[in-house]
Scaffold this motif. Sequence first.
Motif, short mmCIF file in Angstrom:
data_model
loop_
_atom_site.label_atom_id
_atom_site.label_comp_id
_atom_site.label_asym_id
_atom_site.label_seq_id
_atom_site.Cartn_x
_atom_site.Cartn_y
_atom_site.Cartn_z
N SER A 218 0.85 -1.19 0.00
CA SER A 218 0.00 0.00 0.00
C SER A 218 0.89 1.24 0.00
N ARG A 288 -10.73 -5.45 4.65
CA ARG A 288 -10.72 -4.14 3.98
C ARG A 288 -10.59 -4.31 2.46
N LEU A 289 -9.72 -5.23 2.04
CA LEU A 289 -9.52 -5.43 0.61
C LEU A 289 -10.76 -6.02 -0.04
N ARG A 291 -13.91 -5.66 0.86
CA ARG A 291 -14.96 -4.64 0.75
C ARG A 291 -14.66 -3.65 -0.37
N GLN A 292 -13.37 -3.54 -0.71
CA GLN A 292 -12.98 -2.61 -1.77
C GLN A 292 -13.11 -3.24 -3.16
N ILE A 293 -12.65 -4.50 -3.30
CA ILE A 293 -12.63 -5.10 -4.64
C ILE A 293 -13.68 -6.19 -4.84
N LYS A 294 -14.27 -6.70 -3.73
CA LYS A 294 -15.34 -7.70 -3.78
C LYS A 294 -14.97 -8.92 -4.63
#
Length: 330
Positions: A218, A288-289, A291-294
Amino acid sequence: MTLEVYRGDLLSRSREWTGLHDDELRRRAVRAAAEKDAPQLVSLTVAYLAHGGGSGVLTSPRTVEAYALGVRQYTEYAADQAVGVLRPGRHDAQGYVNAMLAAGRQPAGVGLKVAAASCLYRALRWAGACEADPFKDVRVPRDPTSGIVKRPPYSEDELADVIDCADVQARFLLFLTAHAGLRISEALALDWADLDEVARRINVRSGKGRKGRIVAMSSSLGRACRQYRALYAPGGPEHMDGKRTTPAERVFRYASVMTARYHIEKAFRKAGATFRGFHPGRKYAGTRLLRQIKDFGRVAAHLGHASVDTTRKGYAQLAADDLKDDLTGW
């Protein structure tokens, strides 16, 4: 109870048994089992892991330690309950499982103890001491509660507070677990050559099951990496300060998970947060990842999971109302 400490490589540890004639190997294994000699049964199990286990001499030290503890616990149970190790009764193995469950152990933990005890019996059969396989048909109930619910990830606020209180080294380690999703063993095994802040890539060479992978950094991790390298890389002001106990090419000066835990716990205490281990950081990265990229597949690759099911059950969780935007207008 004393944990069997990992000393030396598996090959050298196994020679105590593999150097014996078959008759002597069998005699010593029979005696150890009959006397419920825990240190000798642990030693026999380790020798079997080196010569008959799936990973052989490449079995990880943590696996060896976990099996050593499990063999010791089963041996103590057998001694307390008058269970014959060489000739266990028909219900003794399930009785061991039921006793652990009744004592409040979680099914996942019981499963690990059963794996260790099963390995002990494979070792006894390997040595010719017996033909018993008492754990073949035991049943350990499945826990319907997912791992991420039982042991949730750190929250955004928790991590932000701890990172503010952490020193440069602890901060970098936290970013490696909570952003790159590295296991603590993977992070501590990193060499300087494995880090590429310019391309924002990490080369994980010692993943679980000896599987390597490339992990993206990141933006925050990239900055933390540059700051850490400026201080601790060879030639940096903190590189040779008299406290290093690891080789110069290693990124971290922490020689063990226990030492890393000690330093991270200090940062958590300073922030007024509770340290729940390193895995909640990996779970934060996964959740977190996702929820961002599904995409469970891409999250599993980031975390180094061989199966998407592992990610789905224990490491990543979508919000309960994740579909509300997609359902708008129905």
